[in-house]
Write a protein that holds these residues in place. Structure first.
Motif, PDB file in Angstrom:
ATOM      1  N   ALA A 115       9.687  10.072  -0.089  1.00  0.00           N
ATOM      2  CA  ALA A 115       8.413   9.476  -0.498  1.00  0.00           C
ATOM      3  C   ALA A 115       7.418   9.736   0.613  1.00  0.00           C
ATOM      4  O   ALA A 115       7.626   9.325   1.760  1.00  0.00           O
ATOM      5  CB  ALA A 115       8.569   7.979  -0.738  1.00  0.00           C
ATOM      6  N   LEU A 116       6.353  10.474   0.306  1.00  0.00           N
ATOM      7  CA  LEU A 116       5.327  10.812   1.287  1.00  0.00           C
ATOM      8  C   LEU A 116       4.197   9.789   1.184  1.00  0.00           C
ATOM      9  O   LEU A 116       3.549   9.674   0.149  1.00  0.00           O
ATOM     10  CB  LEU A 116       4.787  12.220   1.028  1.00  0.00           C
ATOM     11  CG  LEU A 116       5.798  13.359   1.210  1.00  0.00           C
ATOM     12  CD1 LEU A 116       5.248  14.656   0.620  1.00  0.00           C
ATOM     13  CD2 LEU A 116       6.123  13.546   2.686  1.00  0.00           C
ATOM     14  N   LEU A 117       3.972   9.054   2.255  1.00  0.00           N
ATOM     15  CA  LEU A 117       2.969   7.994   2.285  1.00  0.00           C
ATOM     16  C   LEU A 117       1.708   8.505   2.953  1.00  0.00           C
ATOM     17  O   LEU A 117       1.738   8.938   4.112  1.00  0.00           O
ATOM     18  CB  LEU A 117       3.527   6.786   3.043  1.00  0.00           C
ATOM     19  CG  LEU A 117       2.579   5.620   3.292  1.00  0.00           C
ATOM     20  CD1 LEU A 117       2.120   4.995   1.978  1.00  0.00           C
ATOM     21  CD2 LEU A 117       3.270   4.564   4.180  1.00  0.00           C
ATOM     22  N   LEU A 118       0.594   8.469   2.228  1.00  0.00           N
ATOM     23  CA  LEU A 118      -0.701   8.887   2.770  1.00  0.00           C
ATOM     24  C   LEU A 118      -1.712   7.775   2.560  1.00  0.00           C
ATOM     25  O   LEU A 118      -1.826   7.217   1.456  1.00  0.00           O
ATOM     26  CB  LEU A 118      -1.210  10.156   2.092  1.00  0.00           C
ATOM     27  CG  LEU A 118      -0.407  11.441   2.320  1.00  0.00           C
ATOM     28  CD1 LEU A 118       0.491  11.715   1.118  1.00  0.00           C
ATOM     29  CD2 LEU A 118      -1.329  12.622   2.542  1.00  0.00           C
ATOM     30  N   GLY A 119      -2.467   7.463   3.612  1.00  0.00           N
ATOM     31  CA  GLY A 119      -3.505   6.462   3.503  1.00  0.00           C
ATOM     32  C   GLY A 119      -4.881   7.100   3.495  1.00  0.00           C
ATOM     33  O   GLY A 119      -5.021   8.325   3.514  1.00  0.00           O
ATOM     34  N   ALA A 120      -5.900   6.275   3.474  1.00  0.00           N
ATOM     35  CA  ALA A 120      -7.271   6.775   3.540  1.00  0.00           C
ATOM     36  C   ALA A 120      -7.498   7.478   4.872  1.00  0.00           C
ATOM     37  O   ALA A 120      -6.854   7.170   5.882  1.00  0.00           O
ATOM     38  CB  ALA A 120      -8.256   5.622   3.372  1.00  0.00           C
TER      39      ALA A 120
END
Length: 265
Positions: free
Chosen positions: A214-219
């Protein structure tokens, strides 16, 4: 090309229905406008049900779209340019568009099927970025995309459909709360990798991980929330020149997804 009926009367009930759909959505969205040939084709291929498809009467309607509509039993009508102006008012007026039944919201169960990484976008709100990331996710083999705190009421938002070129219907795209995503990630068995400016992994090292993640990307400015970052067991960053503060989140997503796609050759 077959002859299509032409709508010329602004008072026609069908025109009024289109004008209502062109307004900003409020409450539960059951039907939505999908515009331009490529998004229409992708949505039809993904199984989205269309009530009707329209084209501007002074332009030739795409033959391949006519054929595809025929295969799916979707009526095609043409609309006089003056009527289209009434429908869309000051907005950019699409030359080809369709009225679609909004698919039921995707659930976590849809992510249990198939293979590929899952993208979790936490606090990414710019619809152009969301659409670009979804399109890239489809092109590079991701399993699905989870949107947290996106401010979207539906994945059928016209701006997202346009930015993704219709591919928002090609993979599961979930609109979820941060708490539910945190619980699902804890139960899914997926390794969570936070994509961050100070990550310890390079994109090449990320690509070497054998299992789906699971690749987590934020603003771009704030990154992902602490709630979801705390679930990450590893972090990855994209090295950049010191003169550049950060990269656009859709660009970073493309880089890490490409690195991940290379593990399959």
């Amino acid at each position: 090309m077959p002859e299509h009926e032409v709508l010329t009367d602004p008072s026609d009930p069908a025109v009024q229905r289109l004008a209502d759909l062109a307004k900003p959505a409020r409450g539960t969205v059951r039907t939505a406008i999908v515009e331009d040939p490529e998004p229409l084709v992708q949505a039809l291929r993904a199984g989205v049900r269309f009530v009707e498809v329209y084209g501007e009467s002074t332009r030739e309607f795409p033959a391949d779209l006519t054929a595809l509509c025929g295969e799916h039993g979707v009526p095609v009508r043409l609309v006089d340019p003056a009527v289209l102006t009434k429908v869309f008012r000051s907005e950019k007026r699409p030359k080809v568009f369709g009225v679609a039944s909004v698919p039921a919201p995707a659930r976590f169960s849809a992510l249990a099927e198939g293979a590929g990484d899952v993208l979790v976008l936490d606090g990414v709100k710019i619809v152009g970025n969301i659409g670009a990331i979804v399109r890239t996710a489809v092109g590079l083999g991701a399993r699905g995309v989870v949107l947290v705190d996106s401010d979207l009421a539906t994945i059928a938002d016209r701006r997202v459909v346009r930015a993704s070129r219709g591919h928002v219907f090609s993979v599961p795209v979930l609109l979820e709360t941060r708490e539910r995503v945190a619980r699902w990630l804890g139960e899914s068995g997926l390794r969570v990798v936070d994509v961050d400016m100070d990550g310890s992994l390079s994109p090449e090292s990320l690509g070497a991980l054998d299992e789906d993640v699971a690749l987590l990307l934020g603003a771009e400015k704030t990154g992902a929330s602490d709630v979801l970052q705390d679930l990450a067991t590893q972090t990855v960053s994209v090295p950049i020149d010191d003169r550049v503060e950060s990269l656009n989140v859709s660009v970073v997503a493309g880089i890490v997804l490409y690195a991940r796609s290379r593990r399959h050759g």
